[in-house]
Design a protein around this motif. Structure first.
Motif, mmCIF file in Angstrom:
data_model
loop_
_atom_site.group_PDB
_atom_site.id
_atom_site.type_symbol
_atom_site.label_atom_id
_atom_site.label_comp_id
_atom_site.label_asym_id
_atom_site.label_seq_id
_atom_site.Cartn_x
_atom_site.Cartn_y
_atom_site.Cartn_z
ATOM 1 N N HIS A 298 0.838 -1.204 0.000
ATOM 2 C CA HIS A 298 0.000 0.000 0.000
ATOM 3 C C HIS A 298 0.872 1.253 0.000
ATOM 4 O O HIS A 298 2.052 1.198 0.340
ATOM 5 C CB HIS A 298 -0.992 0.016 1.184
ATOM 6 C CG HIS A 298 -0.352 -0.207 2.533
ATOM 7 N ND1 HIS A 298 -1.062 -0.243 3.686
ATOM 8 C CD2 HIS A 298 0.942 -0.403 2.908
ATOM 9 C CE1 HIS A 298 -0.258 -0.453 4.716
ATOM 10 N NE2 HIS A 298 0.960 -0.543 4.251
ATOM 11 N N SER B 205 0.530 3.589 2.001
ATOM 12 C CA SER B 205 0.637 4.127 3.367
ATOM 13 C C SER B 205 2.089 4.203 3.820
ATOM 14 O O SER B 205 2.426 4.951 4.747
ATOM 15 C CB SER B 205 -0.173 3.269 4.343
ATOM 16 O OG SER B 205 -1.505 3.193 3.928
ATOM 17 N N GLN C 2 3.338 7.571 4.062
ATOM 18 C CA GLN C 2 2.968 8.355 5.256
ATOM 19 C C GLN C 2 4.177 8.440 6.180
ATOM 20 O O GLN C 2 4.524 9.495 6.694
ATOM 21 C CB GLN C 2 1.862 7.639 6.043
ATOM 22 C CG GLN C 2 0.470 7.788 5.491
ATOM 23 C CD GLN C 2 -0.561 7.245 6.488
ATOM 24 O OE1 GLN C 2 -0.326 7.216 7.697
ATOM 25 N NE2 GLN C 2 -1.696 6.837 5.964
ATOM 26 N N ARG D 270 0.038 -6.851 -4.600
ATOM 27 C CA ARG D 270 -0.486 -7.873 -3.677
ATOM 28 C C ARG D 270 -0.545 -9.219 -4.376
ATOM 29 O O ARG D 270 -0.949 -9.298 -5.534
ATOM 30 C CB ARG D 270 -1.900 -7.509 -3.219
ATOM 31 C CG ARG D 270 -1.979 -6.158 -2.565
ATOM 32 C CD ARG D 270 -2.606 -6.172 -1.208
ATOM 33 N NE ARG D 270 -2.603 -4.791 -0.733
ATOM 34 C CZ ARG D 270 -3.666 -4.162 -0.261
ATOM 35 N NH1 ARG D 270 -4.817 -4.798 -0.180
ATOM 36 N NH2 ARG D 270 -3.567 -2.919 0.149
ATOM 37 N N GLN E 224 -2.815 3.295 -5.861
ATOM 38 C CA GLN E 224 -3.515 4.010 -4.791
ATOM 39 C C GLN E 224 -3.024 5.450 -4.742
ATOM 40 O O GLN E 224 -2.004 5.794 -5.345
ATOM 41 C CB GLN E 224 -3.205 3.370 -3.435
ATOM 42 C CG GLN E 224 -3.693 1.949 -3.291
ATOM 43 C CD GLN E 224 -3.427 1.394 -1.891
ATOM 44 O OE1 GLN E 224 -2.452 1.800 -1.226
ATOM 45 N NE2 GLN E 224 -4.266 0.491 -1.444
ATOM 46 N N GLU F 73 -2.390 7.979 -1.612
ATOM 47 C CA GLU F 73 -2.425 8.180 -0.163
ATOM 48 C C GLU F 73 -2.535 9.666 0.135
ATOM 49 O O GLU F 73 -2.046 10.507 -0.637
ATOM 50 C CB GLU F 73 -1.105 7.657 0.414
ATOM 51 C CG GLU F 73 -1.113 7.401 1.878
ATOM 52 C CD GLU F 73 -1.870 6.120 2.237
ATOM 53 O OE1 GLU F 73 -2.143 5.309 1.342
ATOM 54 O OE2 GLU F 73 -2.183 5.948 3.424
ATOM 55 N N ALA G 60 -5.787 10.519 7.585
ATOM 56 C CA ALA G 60 -5.121 9.899 6.438
ATOM 57 C C ALA G 60 -6.182 9.179 5.611
ATOM 58 O O ALA G 60 -7.249 8.836 6.128
ATOM 59 C CB ALA G 60 -4.070 8.911 6.908
#
Ligand code: DAH
Length: 354
Positions: free
Chosen positions: A182, A184, A187, A208, A222, A224, A319
């Protein structure tokens, strides 16, 4: 003297006709009409002429000078025209030819629909003062899991079937490498590299180890987002999410917020939008439920802030992790996520913007 002037003009006329460049014409002009030119030379002897002769010669001389000037101007413009015509003849483009005749073997490019949407979203967030960050595809366990409050034995690790890199010489668990599951991960990198308050988005590809179907791919994208500061609340989160969806779909889309569990946020939410493929009637994309999970989000967990070097007593934030491919599918009515990664030009060229 009159005869001399006439002879001068005849000579001038013959010479100018043979010239083919503008500088040559200008030289000829000064040779005849310049202050120390040939015409002036002839007129020097005017002082010896009688009044009667002068009356005759004066106007004649002026007429010849005028004629010479006119000849020069007209020659210059003829040369200019010839030059333009020559350029046109050499650089001829037939604008009436159709595209396929012009480029028999080439195709003009176009943007992938995901690029189009990603750029649109980036522009919207940039206009709201967000930075745009990037991160590596190959990550370590710390950035992908540990720092996001997903320790080794956490069941959430099973939710994200991971492609691990096998390295028998890896000295510690913490340094095991993987393909990020991901965005993330960014972050963590974002928090480590800046001081609050800050806000950024981070688009990117994630991986994945999953069985694929109409709404699942092994390689997908994605976007984020993270905002950290003092007194950030859920209403900030909802405001930004709604604004972005309205801007993208150019209309109010129906959304619903339900509780969702993600270890890195507390509370966590799932923001769903009404399926625009089937208009909520039920299809393979929304798995017959009429709603599509689009925007998981929540308030950043204190452990995550700590891992990013931020004091959770002083700061908080929100987030979100937007499913970029799903958004593209909703926006363009694409019914199978696998088309996006197929590389099939028949699919890609439908979205050309030029
Ligand atoms: N990283 C999550 C996933 O891939 C998505 C996500 C959920 C991101 C909640 C977030 C968030 O930032 O707050 O499933």
């Amino acid at each position: 003297m009159i005869n001399k002037l006439d002879a001068l003009y005849t000579e001038f006329k013959t010479k100018i006709e043979t010239l083919s460049t503008q500088p040559d014409v200008l030289n000829l002009k000064s040779e005849y009409l310049g202050k120390k030119g040939l015409v002036s030379d002839v007129l020097k002897s005017l002082k010896d002429a009688t009044v009667e002769q002068r009356k005759e010669i004066g106007p004649k001389a002026n007429a010849i000078k005028d004629q010479m000037t006119k000849d020069v101007v007209s020659k210059l413009s003829d040369l200019e025209l010839a030059e333009i015509n020559e350029k046109l003849a050499n650089n001829r483009i037939d604008i009436t030819l159709t595209d396929d005749v012009k480029n028999t073997n080439t195709h003009s490019g176009g943007f992938h629909p995901r690029t189009l949407i990603q750029r649109e979203i980036e522009d919207i967030f940039l206009s709201m003062g967000f930075d745009i960050l990037d991160g590596p595809h190959i990550e370590d366990e710390f950035h992908n899991f540990e720092a996001l409050n997903i320790p080794g034995d956490h069941p959430a690790r099973d939710m994200q079937d991971t492609f691990w890199f096998h390295n028998p010489h890896e000295e510690s668990e913490q340094k095991k490498h993987l393909l990020r599951t991901h965005t993330s991960t960014i972050q963590v990198r974002g928090m480590q590299s800046r001081k609050p308050p800050f806000k950024f988005i981070a688009p990117g590809t994630v991986f994945r180890c999953e069985r694929t179907d109409a709404s699942h791919e092994m390689v997908f994208n994605q976007l984020e987002g993270m905002m950290v500061g003092e007194d950030i609340s859920v209403s900030h989160l909802i405001y930004f999410m709604k604004t972005i969806l309205k801007e993208i779909f150019k209309k109010e889309v129906e959304v619903r917020l339900r509780p969702g569990f993600f270890p890195f946020v507390e509370p966590g939410f799932e923001l769903d939008i009404k399926c625009l493929i089937c208009n909520a009637k039920g299809c393979s994309v929304c798995k017959q439920v009429g709603w599509v999970e689009l925007l998981p989000c929540g308030m950043v967990h204190p452990n995550v802030l700590k891992a990013g070097g931020i004091d959770p007593e002083k700061y908080n934030g929100f987030a979100f992790g937007l499913g970029l491919d799903r958004l593209v599918m909703m926006k363009y009515g694409i019914d199978d996520i696998r088309h996006l990664q197929s590389g099939d030009l028949r699919f890609n060229t439908q979205f050309r913007t030029f």
